[in-house]
Design an enzyme around this catalytic site. Structure first.
Site: not given
Length: 481
Positions: A224-225
């Site tokens: 998850l960015e």
């Protein structure tokens, strides 16, 4: 009503397409679970040729989606890092693919330990709207390097870029190797619910939670960015011209629509006015006009424009000092979707822009007394994706590095850590989890398979039952101490 029916019909088609291609990619992976170095290199070279061939079309499509997107910003932040990332991967991929040797205790000799890096299978990538090319290509490069099949869900907010990228990918790769999916939010929700072997999402923290929740149903590992409020600390003694110029660059680039843009500035209370004056001057040097200046990017759509204007009005109503930097004093409120870079002073915690990620050309300036106070301010809040420190004192640099946590960090610069091919990129806590770029991207999309190997001689028999023999006692005496 008719438009809703059409959208539902289109969404259904996209979802059916997603399901079909997912099964095809799974089947194709089973037929080639370990693509050779030559295959992976050729795939990367094909991607590079396609990007270079269609470079101008891609730049035009991004510009159309934003209504005004600086061509140079797109070259600097979309095309150049995409090409450089491919080049770096091609140069180093052979070394990354080699199994790594690990230590074997004398207790288990003769034997060998190795870690083999094998493809995970079918990788899903969900792309945001702010850098629609680079944030599609970057994960794709890592996935192809690791030997995977890849499905990419583009943003519905960049329809021209998304359609063109789909066209380019379809002409470059077979669908069972790389596929681009378009469609609205319901298509993205279905996409995230597919049982991928790995899923990478770039976007907001709130949506990231939904993606992770959907992935959890399939035990799909996620990267998850996310975003967050990335602070920039101005030290007590840094030359203000240096700090203001570099912060202005980082905040004005793409009109602040960058997940690692400086979200707010922590400035010594006795230097706030100096920062405002220098920031105004440095911004005016870079952007002497705004309205018809192609270098200054517009806000992506009306929804985001209204959100940002709402932040300014909310802060104004709650007593903030609003400083609009509009060097030529132009009227921008007639459909340009451009917002002057706006400094906000005298902020309070209840202001919306101090609670949410800003993601636009608004920059709160928070005064502090001591560097320890600035560090405490950061540590009281969710961990940011990036942190920027401006100061040349090595002890101050060390203090900030060792006393804070963030996904990444720049000392005396902004944004540039993202462009380093040999540095991992990723968040921590509310700003995300996992890393990619360069070798870390290869590792993220690879299964690290531990392999313990023995040949004919079997030392393990010395601990086989029946227990209590002299051999057992000797083993215990040697290895339990």
């Amino acid at each position: 009503m008719a438009a809703t029916v059409v959208q539902l019909t289109e969404s259904k088609k996209h979802i059916q397409h997603t399901h079909r291609v997912f099964e095809e990619q799974k089947k194709a992976f089973r037929s080639n679970t370990m693509p050779s170095l030559a295959e992976r290199q050729e795939n990367l070279k094909r991607l590079k040729r396609a990007l270079l061939t269609h470079q101008d079309r891609l730049l035009e499509a991004i510009d159309r989606d934003f209504s005004c997107r600086s061509r140079d910003e797109s070259l600097i932040a979309e095309v150049m890092p995409s090409i450089q990332g491919i080049n770096y991967t091609l140069k180093n991929l052979a070394g990354w693919m080699k199994p790594s040797r690990r230590h074997v205790s004398v207790l288990f000799q003769p034997a060998s330990n190795q870690v083999h890096y094998q493809p995970k299978g079918v990788v899903g990538v969900i792309v945001p709207w702010n850098y629609p090319l680079y944030l599609a290509v970057g994960p794709l490069v890592a996935s192809l390097a690791a030997g995977n099949r890849t499905m990419i869900k583009m943003s519905e907010y960049t329809p021209h870029t998304s359609a063109l990228f789909k066209e380019i990918i379809e002409a470059t790769f077979p669908e069972d190797l790389v596929c681009v999916i378009n469609g609205e939010a319901d298509v993205a929700a279905d996409f995230s619910s597919r049982p991928f072997d790995h899923l990478l999402f770039t976007g907001s923290t709130s949506v990231g939670k939904m993606v992770m929740r959907a992935a959890a149903e399939n035990l799909t590992p996620v990267t998850l960015e996310l975003g967050g409020k990335s602070p920039a600390i101005v030290s007590p003694d840094v030359p203000m011209e240096d700090a203001a110029q570099r912060i202005a660059f980082g905040k004005a680039f793409n009109a602040g629509q960058t997940c690692v843009a400086p979200d707010y500035v922590l400035c010594p209370s006795d230097r706030v006015q100096a920062f405002v004056d220098e920031f105004r001057s440095r911004f005016a040097e870079m952007y002497p006009t705004l309205r018809d200046n192609d270098d200054y990017t517009a806000i992506i759509n009306e929804r985001q424009y209204d959100r940002l204007q709402g932040y300014i009005e909310d802060a104004r109503a709650k007593g903030a000092e609003i400083i609009e930097i509009n060097p030529a004093r132009e009227d921008l409120k007639d459909g340009t979707r451009k917002i002057p870079l706006t400094l906000v002073l005298k902020t309070t915690p209840d202001m919306k822009l101090m609670q949410d990620e800003i993601f636009g050309p608004i920059l709160p300036v928070v005064a502090y007394g001591t560097l320890e106070e600035a560090i405490h301010y950061i540590n009281e809040r969710p961990r940011p994706l990036a942190l920027y420190f401006f100061g040349y004192d090595r002890d101050h640099q060390r203090q900030v590095v060792e006393s804070t946590l963030s996904g990444g960090m720049c000392i005396n610069d902004a944004l540039m850590h993202v462009a380093q091919d040999d540095l991992p990129f990723g968040g921590i806590g509310d700003s995300g989890m996992g890393h990619y770029h360069g070798k870390e991207g290869f590792l993220t999309f690879s299964h690290h398979r531990a392999i313990f190997t023995k040949q004919k001689f079997n030392s393990g028999k010395f601990v086989y039952a029946p227990h209590g023999t002299a051999a057992h006692k000797m083993v215990y005496k040697l290895f339990i101490r």
